[in-house]
Scaffold this motif. Structure first.
Motif, PDB file in Angstrom:
ATOM      1  N   ASP A  91       9.632  77.350  20.175  1.00  0.00           N
ATOM      2  CA  ASP A  91       9.024  76.058  19.867  1.00  0.00           C
ATOM      3  C   ASP A  91       8.009  75.607  20.919  1.00  0.00           C
ATOM      4  O   ASP A  91       7.533  74.482  20.886  1.00  0.00           O
ATOM      5  N   ARG A  92       7.714  76.477  21.850  1.00  0.00           N
ATOM      6  CA  ARG A  92       6.758  76.099  22.894  1.00  0.00           C
ATOM      7  C   ARG A  92       5.416  76.804  22.665  1.00  0.00           C
ATOM      8  O   ARG A  92       5.301  77.687  21.827  1.00  0.00           O
ATOM      9  N   LYS A  93       4.441  76.433  23.510  1.00  0.00           N
ATOM     10  CA  LYS A  93       3.132  77.088  23.413  1.00  0.00           C
ATOM     11  C   LYS A  93       3.039  78.341  24.282  1.00  0.00           C
ATOM     12  O   LYS A  93       2.016  79.017  24.283  1.00  0.00           O
ATOM     13  N   THR A  94       4.122  78.611  25.016  1.00  0.00           N
ATOM     14  CA  THR A  94       4.109  79.731  25.963  1.00  0.00           C
ATOM     15  C   THR A  94       3.717  81.048  25.288  1.00  0.00           C
ATOM     16  O   THR A  94       4.226  81.385  24.233  1.00  0.00           O
ATOM     17  N   VAL A  95       2.807  81.781  25.933  1.00  0.00           N
ATOM     18  CA  VAL A  95       2.404  83.091  25.417  1.00  0.00           C
ATOM     19  C   VAL A  95       3.136  84.169  26.205  1.00  0.00           C
ATOM     20  O   VAL A  95       3.079  84.199  27.436  1.00  0.00           O
ATOM     21  N   LEU A  96       3.852  85.035  25.495  1.00  0.00           N
ATOM     22  CA  LEU A  96       4.563  86.132  26.144  1.00  0.00           C
ATOM     23  C   LEU A  96       3.754  87.415  26.001  1.00  0.00           C
ATOM     24  O   LEU A  96       3.202  87.696  24.940  1.00  0.00           O
ATOM     25  N   LEU A  97       3.696  88.185  27.085  1.00  0.00           N
ATOM     26  CA  LEU A  97       2.989  89.474  27.044  1.00  0.00           C
ATOM     27  C   LEU A  97       3.947  90.558  27.515  1.00  0.00           C
ATOM     28  O   LEU A  97       4.323  90.585  28.696  1.00  0.00           O
ATOM     29  N   ASN A  98       4.350  91.414  26.592  1.00  0.00           N
ATOM     30  CA  ASN A  98       5.294  92.483  26.908  1.00  0.00           C
ATOM     31  C   ASN A  98       4.568  93.641  27.581  1.00  0.00           C
ATOM     32  O   ASN A  98       3.779  94.331  26.956  1.00  0.00           O
ATOM     33  N   ALA A  99       4.868  93.838  28.869  1.00  0.00           N
ATOM     34  CA  ALA A  99       4.198  94.903  29.611  1.00  0.00           C
ATOM     35  C   ALA A  99       5.172  96.022  29.953  1.00  0.00           C
ATOM     36  O   ALA A  99       4.869  96.888  30.769  1.00  0.00           O
ATOM     37  N   GLY A 100       6.362  96.004  29.334  1.00  0.00           N
ATOM     38  CA  GLY A 100       7.359  96.989  29.743  1.00  0.00           C
ATOM     39  C   GLY A 100       7.933  97.836  28.631  1.00  0.00           C
ATOM     40  O   GLY A 100       7.930  99.061  28.703  1.00  0.00           O
ATOM     41  N   VAL A 101       8.393  97.196  27.535  1.00  0.00           N
ATOM     42  CA  VAL A 101       9.245  97.933  26.605  1.00  0.00           C
ATOM     43  C   VAL A 101       8.434  98.519  25.437  1.00  0.00           C
ATOM     44  O   VAL A 101       7.517  97.891  24.918  1.00  0.00           O
ATOM     45  N   ILE A 102       8.801  99.759  25.055  1.00  0.00           N
ATOM     46  CA  ILE A 102       8.004 100.508  24.080  1.00  0.00           C
ATOM     47  C   ILE A 102       8.647 100.582  22.694  1.00  0.00           C
ATOM     48  O   ILE A 102       8.120 101.231  21.807  1.00  0.00           O
ATOM     49  N   ASP A 103       9.755  99.902  22.493  1.00  0.00           N
ATOM     50  CA  ASP A 103      10.474  99.987  21.207  1.00  0.00           C
ATOM     51  C   ASP A 103       9.592  99.550  20.033  1.00  0.00           C
ATOM     52  O   ASP A 103       9.072  98.431  20.026  1.00  0.00           O
ATOM     53  N   ASP A 104       9.499 100.404  19.035  1.00  0.00           N
ATOM     54  CA  ASP A 104       8.690 100.070  17.859  1.00  0.00           C
ATOM     55  C   ASP A 104       9.232  98.852  17.112  1.00  0.00           C
ATOM     56  O   ASP A 104       8.460  98.081  16.537  1.00  0.00           O
ATOM     57  N   ARG A 105      10.559  98.666  17.115  1.00  0.00           N
ATOM     58  CA  ARG A 105      11.122  97.591  16.295  1.00  0.00           C
ATOM     59  C   ARG A 105      10.600  96.212  16.707  1.00  0.00           C
ATOM     60  O   ARG A 105      10.517  95.300  15.894  1.00  0.00           O
ATOM     61  N   LEU A 106      10.211  96.067  17.997  1.00  0.00           N
ATOM     62  CA  LEU A 106       9.669  94.783  18.453  1.00  0.00           C
ATOM     63  C   LEU A 106       8.314  94.487  17.820  1.00  0.00           C
ATOM     64  O   LEU A 106       7.850  93.347  17.812  1.00  0.00           O
ATOM     65  N   ARG A 107       7.647  95.526  17.341  1.00  0.00           N
ATOM     66  CA  ARG A 107       6.348  95.353  16.667  1.00  0.00           C
ATOM     67  C   ARG A 107       6.523  95.477  15.160  1.00  0.00           C
ATOM     68  O   ARG A 107       5.552  95.366  14.413  1.00  0.00           O
ATOM     69  N   GLU A 108       7.730  95.775  14.720  1.00  0.00           N
ATOM     70  CA  GLU A 108       7.980  95.954  13.284  1.00  0.00           C
ATOM     71  C   GLU A 108       8.974  94.906  12.795  1.00  0.00           C
ATOM     72  O   GLU A 108       8.669  93.738  12.843  1.00  0.00           O
ATOM     73  N   GLN A 109      10.171  95.331  12.375  1.00  0.00           N
ATOM     74  CA  GLN A 109      11.102  94.372  11.763  1.00  0.00           C
ATOM     75  C   GLN A 109      11.486  93.234  12.707  1.00  0.00           C
ATOM     76  O   GLN A 109      11.790  92.134  12.259  1.00  0.00           O
ATOM     77  N   ASP A 110      11.481  93.476  14.015  1.00  0.00           N
ATOM     78  CA  ASP A 110      11.871  92.425  14.967  1.00  0.00           C
ATOM     79  C   ASP A 110      10.668  91.793  15.656  1.00  0.00           C
ATOM     80  O   ASP A 110      10.779  91.303  16.776  1.00  0.00           O
ATOM     81  N   CYS A 111       9.510  91.818  15.030  1.00  0.00           N
ATOM     82  CA  CYS A 111       8.328  91.275  15.719  1.00  0.00           C
ATOM     83  C   CYS A 111       8.433  89.755  15.817  1.00  0.00           C
ATOM     84  O   CYS A 111       9.118  89.111  15.039  1.00  0.00           O
ATOM     85  N   ARG A 112       7.775  89.199  16.836  1.00  0.00           N
ATOM     86  CA  ARG A 112       7.788  87.761  17.073  1.00  0.00           C
ATOM     87  C   ARG A 112       6.356  87.274  17.229  1.00  0.00           C
ATOM     88  O   ARG A 112       5.546  87.931  17.874  1.00  0.00           O
ATOM     89  N   ALA A 113       6.093  86.093  16.690  1.00  0.00           N
ATOM     90  CA  ALA A 113       4.714  85.571  16.685  1.00  0.00           C
ATOM     91  C   ALA A 113       4.248  85.123  18.066  1.00  0.00           C
ATOM     92  O   ALA A 113       3.061  84.899  18.282  1.00  0.00           O
ATOM     93  N   ASN A 114       5.193  84.979  19.020  1.00  0.00           N
ATOM     94  CA  ASN A 114       4.775  84.521  20.355  1.00  0.00           C
ATOM     95  C   ASN A 114       4.750  85.647  21.384  1.00  0.00           C
ATOM     96  O   ASN A 114       4.726  85.404  22.583  1.00  0.00           O
TER      97      ASN A 114
END
Lengths: 393, 323
Positions: A118-141
């Protein structure tokens, strides 16, 4: 409430002597974990500041640019301890920082993303390579700067197929991450026309990585383990857990090259990369850290540079305005990979060439010539738009 | 395709040229650590000079007696005597010099040092370092305004053209351009400054007085993906009417109507085209092709590639003696 969010909107052209307003202060958090994974090779043992050292260098670069634009960048580091309340820690960090670069495992990153939904914070994942985070478990932030496992596997497969090494013996570790990597490699083999002629599992039976008489034992184990394989061109190892892959080169029963987790390794960055002006960032990094730059350092550098790049273009410190620009058609970032890097708008994954390295040299860079795509050849690496399971929002 | 261009070009050239003034070009070869000397009468390499490590930026001194070449990995600029074609001295630049420019009188040299975010000022007569100017991250492109008052430096990671007052040596303005600005070139009448952005894929047209971007040249080559179009070297004819822009791995030089800023033609040259220089009579434009190890010769009025000359490995910079 958050004073530094108030930005000065201008034209992107600024005379350095004409600052009337207060500087724009941009605060970036770096959220990692305590403890470092152990590597088989002592040479590859990560340093304490692996990752964040790259972010620090990018903040320094951003501040050099910021001098001319009246923008100041700050970095705050936070390391999660075992058992710590992740959501609480993330919210506290987000109270002070509009942008957070993360180097966290998949489940922890999801907890952070959901805690800050619920915040405006932008998260930038610089570590984990799991595809699911970009697929079924993707997040808009969450923007993903690290490549995915499937991008790495595809980059390797394109080269092996170009080399006509199409018969693979796949050796998989017994941990979950190893199995995920194996899955990505199987998918890559099918996509690019390689054939997995045999598969073996290397069970992790525990034990120390450093012993005084290790070599003697390994030299007896590895030939036997790879004995009686069907005819193959290359042994592809999936061992993200660092249990066995680095023991394979020069020890297989048949004289064959190794690729994957050892031998020819796909990666987002390497200390040997010197093309496309890269020597400049390598020198800059070595000068300030007295060590060489790793893939994790580069991913964090790129994440912090993306923030800097977007802020220099929007001349705003407001995370929402910056995030909109990052997601828009005008964003691209230069990261010493010979071409512009952009975001896939369907899952916020950074498109990037993948280096294939042998530990001493960059052997090749994928995508390989001839693998075509209607939008960007970089989209021949990883899960493409028509196949995605991601629904942002 | 390339060969065909070359052959038909040759025919044009053979038919059209009468014995003309011979000019001498010096080409830096980044990988072979040499400088190739080209005679435009014979269109061949007539000498190869050994220099320091990683030669890139290269320019004649104003008096034509010396050629300066930045040897980045040796952290200096070497001085080649054009009479003996040998390195006779070196200049104290900062670390990893790449491109440089000199004032009209040939007394002061300004050098971009990629490694420490500075521009170094060198007194050419006494060959001593006068000072440094702090600029953005990874300084690269260098140009001096026709009136000599403003020095332009582009910084590749900061993505700016810095305007430096040559009298006070202070930055007086910064213009944000697209990613990885590599080269800057003024029109002779000071009406426009062009800055190429290698990764951004554009050339920004800047008003040198207002110090704002007034337009952008964009490139669109059918069948070529956008990422492969990477503008680097720029040359503008003396009359300010035609511009030529090297497009790197797109293997083409764009011909631009310098009044409307529209691209009128793409000339196919060698692989990874870097930098370029006109013959002093402006009849020909020579461009360096980094990956194919040659130099393409463009007939400026015909806008055709007429010849290719094999040089050393990874040719990068090129300069002509002004008569």
């Amino acid at each position: 409430m958050i004073r530094w969010l108030v930005g000065v909107v201008g034209l992107g052209v600024v005379a350095s002597h004409a600052f009337a307003a207060d500087p724009i202060d941009i605060r970036v958090g770096y959220l990692g974990q305590v403890g470092i994974k152990s590597k088989l090779s002592l040479v590859e043992q990560p340093s304490e500041n692996d990752g964040i050292a790259g972010a620090r260098l990018a903040i320094e670069d951003n501040n050099t640019t910021g001098k001319f634009l009246n923008q100041r960048f700050f970095l705050e580091e936070l390391r999660l301890k075992d058992g710590e309340d992740v959501a609480k820690a993330a919210r506290a960090l987000a109270d002070r920082n509009g942008f957070i670069i993360t180097d966290l495992p998949a489940d922890t990153l999801l907890k952070v993303a959901d805690a800050l939904r619920d915040r405006k914070t932008v998260l930038l994942n610089a570590g984990v390579i799991d595809d699911r985070l970009r697929e079924q478990d993707c997040r808009a932030n969450v923007i993903h700067v690290a490549p995915t496992r499937s991008m790495l596997a595809d980059a390797l497969a394109q080269y092996l197929v170009w080399k006509q090494w199409k018969r693979w013996l796949l050796v998989v570790g017994s941990h979950d991450a190893d199995k995920l990597y194996a899955e990505a490699l199987r998918r890559a083999a099918t996509r690019f026309g390689a054939k997995i002629v045999g598969e073996r599992i290397f069970e992790d039976t525990g034990g120390a990585r450093r012993t005084d008489s290790g070599v003697t034992l390994i030299q007896r184990q590895m030939p036997v383990f790879t004995q009686a394989a069907p005819a193959y061109d290359v042994l592809v190892a999936a061992d993200e857990s660092e249990v066995f892959a680095s023991y394979l080169p020069y020890r297989t029963w048949d004289p064959r090259p190794i690729a994957g987790s050892a031998g020819l390794v796909p990666t987002s960055w390497d200390a040997a990369q010197d093309q496309w002006g890269a020597i400049q960032i390598q020198n800059r990094f070595i000068k300030s850290n007295s060590r060489r730059m790793t893939a994790r350092d580069m991913q964090a550098w790129t994440a912090a540079r993306m923030i800097g790049e977007a802020i220099s273009r929007t001349n705003s410190g407001d995370p929402k305005a910056v995030f909109d620009f990052l997601k828009g058609p005008d964003f691209s970032v230069a990261a010493f990979k010979g071409q512009r890097l952009t975001l896939r708008d369907w899952n916020l994954q950074l498109r990037q060439p993948i280096l294939l390295v042998d530990g001493r040299m960059v052997v090749s860079v994928s995508p390989q010539d001839g693998f075509l795509h209607q939008t960007s050849e970089l989209d021949t690496l990883g899960v493409d738009r028509p196949e995605t399971k991601c629904k942002l929002n | 395709m390339w060969r065909r261009c070359l052959l038909s070009g040759m025919a044009v050239w053979l038919a059209a040229t009468t014995p003309a003034l011979a000019f001498i070009a010096y080409v830096s070869n980044e990988k072979s650590n040499t400088v190739s000397v080209i005679d435009t009468d014979k269109w061949t390499v007539i000498a190869t000079i050994k220099v320091g490590q990683r030669p890139r930026g290269i320019e004649f001194t104003r008096n034509g007696k010396f050629v300066l070449v930045a040897v980045g990995d040796d952290d200096k600029i070497e001085v080649i005597d054009t009479a003996t074609r040998q390195v006779v001295d070196s200049l104290p630049s900062g670390p990893d010099p790449e491109l440089f420019t000199q004032d009209a009188a040939g007394k002061t040299l300004y050098v971009a040092n990629e490694n420490d975010n500075t521009v170094t000022i060198i007194d050419l007569e006494n060959r001593v370092r006068l000072g440094d100017i702090q600029v953005g991250v990874e300084p690269e492109g260098m140009a001096i305004s026709p009136d000599g008052k403003i020095l332009i430096n582009t910084s590749e990671t900061t993505n700016m053209a810095h305007f430096i007052d040559t009298a006070t040596r202070q930055i007086v303005a910064n213009v944000l351009v697209d990613a990885r600005p590599r080269f800057a070139e003024f029109k002779r009448d000071n009406s426009e400054l062009w800055v190429s952005s290698e990764i951004g894929g554009t050339v920004s047209i800047i008003d040198p007085v207002k110090r704002t971007i007034t337009g952008k040249i964009e490139f669109n080559i059918p069948g070529l993906r956008r990422e492969a179009i990477q503008p680097v070297g720029i040359a503008i004819t003396r009359d300010g009417k035609t511009g030529f822009i090297a497009l790197g791995p797109a293997n083409r030089v764009a011909v631009v109507d310098a009044t409307t800023h529209a691209v009128t033609k793409y000339l196919l040259v060698g692989q990874r085209v870097w930098h370029m220089a006109f013959t002093p009579d402006e009849k020909y434009l020579l461009v360096t092709n980094g990956v194919s190890n040659d130099v393409s010769v463009i007939d400026v009025s015909a806008q055709k590639v007429i010849k290719t000359i094999q040089v050393g490995e990874l040719p990068w910079g090129i300069t002509f003696a002004q008569p």
